[in-house]
Write an enzyme that holds these catalytic residues in place. Structure first.
Site, PDB file in Angstrom:
ATOM      1  N   HIS A 116      -5.157  -3.377   6.145  1.00 42.54           N
ATOM      2  CA  HIS A 116      -4.980  -3.633   4.716  1.00 42.54           C
ATOM      3  C   HIS A 116      -6.346  -3.996   4.131  1.00 42.54           C
ATOM      4  O   HIS A 116      -6.667  -5.165   3.919  1.00 42.54           O
ATOM      5  CB  HIS A 116      -3.959  -4.754   4.492  1.00 42.54           C
ATOM      6  CG  HIS A 116      -3.845  -5.155   3.055  1.00 42.54           C
ATOM      7  ND1 HIS A 116      -3.317  -4.331   2.091  1.00 42.54           N
ATOM      8  CD2 HIS A 116      -4.211  -6.288   2.402  1.00 42.54           C
ATOM      9  CE1 HIS A 116      -3.366  -4.942   0.922  1.00 42.54           C
ATOM     10  NE2 HIS A 116      -3.914  -6.123   1.082  1.00 42.54           N
ATOM     11  N   ASP A 147       0.841  -1.201   0.000  1.00 38.54           N
ATOM     12  CA  ASP A 147       0.000   0.000   0.000  1.00 38.54           C
ATOM     13  C   ASP A 147       0.879   1.256   0.000  1.00 38.54           C
ATOM     14  O   ASP A 147       0.601   2.224  -0.696  1.00 38.54           O
ATOM     15  CB  ASP A 147      -0.941  -0.041   1.210  1.00 38.54           C
ATOM     16  CG  ASP A 147      -1.727  -1.340   1.238  1.00 38.54           C
ATOM     17  OD1 ASP A 147      -2.399  -1.632   0.234  1.00 38.54           O
ATOM     18  OD2 ASP A 147      -1.632  -2.088   2.231  1.00 38.54           O
TER      19      ASP A 147
END
Ligand code: NAX
Length: 332
Positions: free
Chosen positions: A192, A164
């Site tokens: 996440h 990410d």
């Protein structure tokens, strides 16, 4: 004189999967722990026949690379054996979401895997083992493994949010027309999942703050949703979920954890010790620095009201996940 270090043991689960197919070759090449660090790979797969056959083929290819650093290669069915004296464990294998499966079923199916693997790490891994959980839902899976390994320090456990961070840095570099390497202090807070908070409020380019260079509409309408939904966009484009980029992020995560981040920030999901109001023990994405094999969230950041609210949404989501798997957590 032989200047090579002693080999270290690296356990990888799910080696027959698509992330495994990118990851193993990079570990064996030295990309993770350095060109002077021999590795012994210990692979844990399920007995299911398709995975077994694929694993055999992958191991044949690993042999055929003749990597000078690869000093051992073995496959296991039993996690206690796979993790024996492991210095590093990359837990990639997980149960994917099948059609019609509810989120609660997915959490529960994975909880069973991570209870077993947490116990196995507790029983046989090195006391300094560094564990990275990649298999989703990775934050909650890491929390389950950690709680089921009471003899290992909580901060030996982490989950992957570096992908990410890397996605956020790549988007930012494109927007600003600079090199990714010029960017620092991008953070992704929380879980996440699409709730994650990709945050550039502290970000710098060549040491200068980016804050004034970006308009709020781009941040809100493009940057944040593109980063949060990138996994889905890759799946739609490729017809398969992110694999090489996930493997590359796992390499970045482990390399920086083992070898040190210096002053740079890296996003790791680590068990909270109460930082920024995140409940203790929740495995949460924070901007971290690492030194001497220890990862710590960057301290004393001045968090805006808006970021605080996004952090709280992630805390709430992870609390719901923890509630759904509470039967899998030891009662103490
Ligand atoms: P694949 O389905 O291609 O491979 C998974 C492999 O794990 C299979 O070979 C399977 O047999 C094995 N496996 C399943 N249960 C196991 C167990 N108990 N012990 C050992 N092996 C086991 O999935 P792949 O695309 O490689 O993705 C693996 C995991 O990474 C998934 O859970 C996926 O959702 C997750 N991801 C996490 C990301 C992150 O940033 N945290 C990004 C990429 C990826 O989506």
């Amino acid at each position: 004189m032989d200047t090579m270090k002693k080999p270290v043991r690296v356990a990888v689960t799910g080696p027959a999967g698509q992330i495994g197919y990118s990851l193993l070759f990079r570990i064996a090449s030295g990309a993770m722990l350095g060109a002077d660090q021999p590795v012994e790979l210990r692979l844990l797969e399920r007995a299911e026949s398709a995975s077994s056959a694929r694993l055999t083929g992958t191991m044949m290819e690993l042999e055929d690379c003749a990597f000078p650093l690869l000093e051992g290669l073995s496959a296991f069915r039993d996690p206690v054996e796979a993790f024996r004296d492991a210095d590093y464990a990359l837990l990639v294998g997980a149960r994917p979401r099948a059609p019609g499966m509810e989120r609660a079923d997915l959490l529960e199916a994975n909880a069973r895997i991570f209870v077993e693997q947490g116990r196995a790490l507790n029983a046989s891994a090195s006391r300094d083992v560094k564990v990275l959980v990649v298999g989703n839902p990775c934050n909650t899976n890491a929390m389950i493994a950690m709680k089921n390994a009471p003899e290992l320090a909580a901060r030996n456990f982490s989950a992957l949010m570096r992908l990410d961070q890397n996605r956020a840095e790549a988007q930012l570099a494109k927007k600003l027309g600079c090199r990714v390497a010029d960017i620092d202090r991008v953070a992704v807070w929380g879980n996440h999942s699409p709730t994650m908070a990709a945050d550039v409020s502290f970000a710098t380019v060549k040491g200068e703050p980016v804050a004034g260079k970006l308009d709020a509409a781009w941040l809100h309408d493009e940057f944040e949703p593109v980063v949060a939904k990138r996994g889905g966009a890759i799946l739609a484009a490729r017809g398969a979920s992110s694999a090489a980029s996930a493997a590359s992020a796992a390499i970045d995560h482990m390399r920086d954890w083992a070898l040190g981040s210096g002053e740079r920030w890296l996003t790791m999901a680590v068990p909270s010790e109460g930082e920024y109001g995140v409940p203790e023990g929740m495995v949460f994405g924070f901007p971290c620095r690492t030194e001497g094999g220890v990862a710590r969230p960057v301290a004393d950041l001045a968090i805006s009201e808006a970021l605080r609210a996004r952090i709280e949404r992630n805390v709430a989501e992870l609390a719901l996940e923890a509630e759904a798997v509470k039967a899998f957590l030891p009662k103490h």
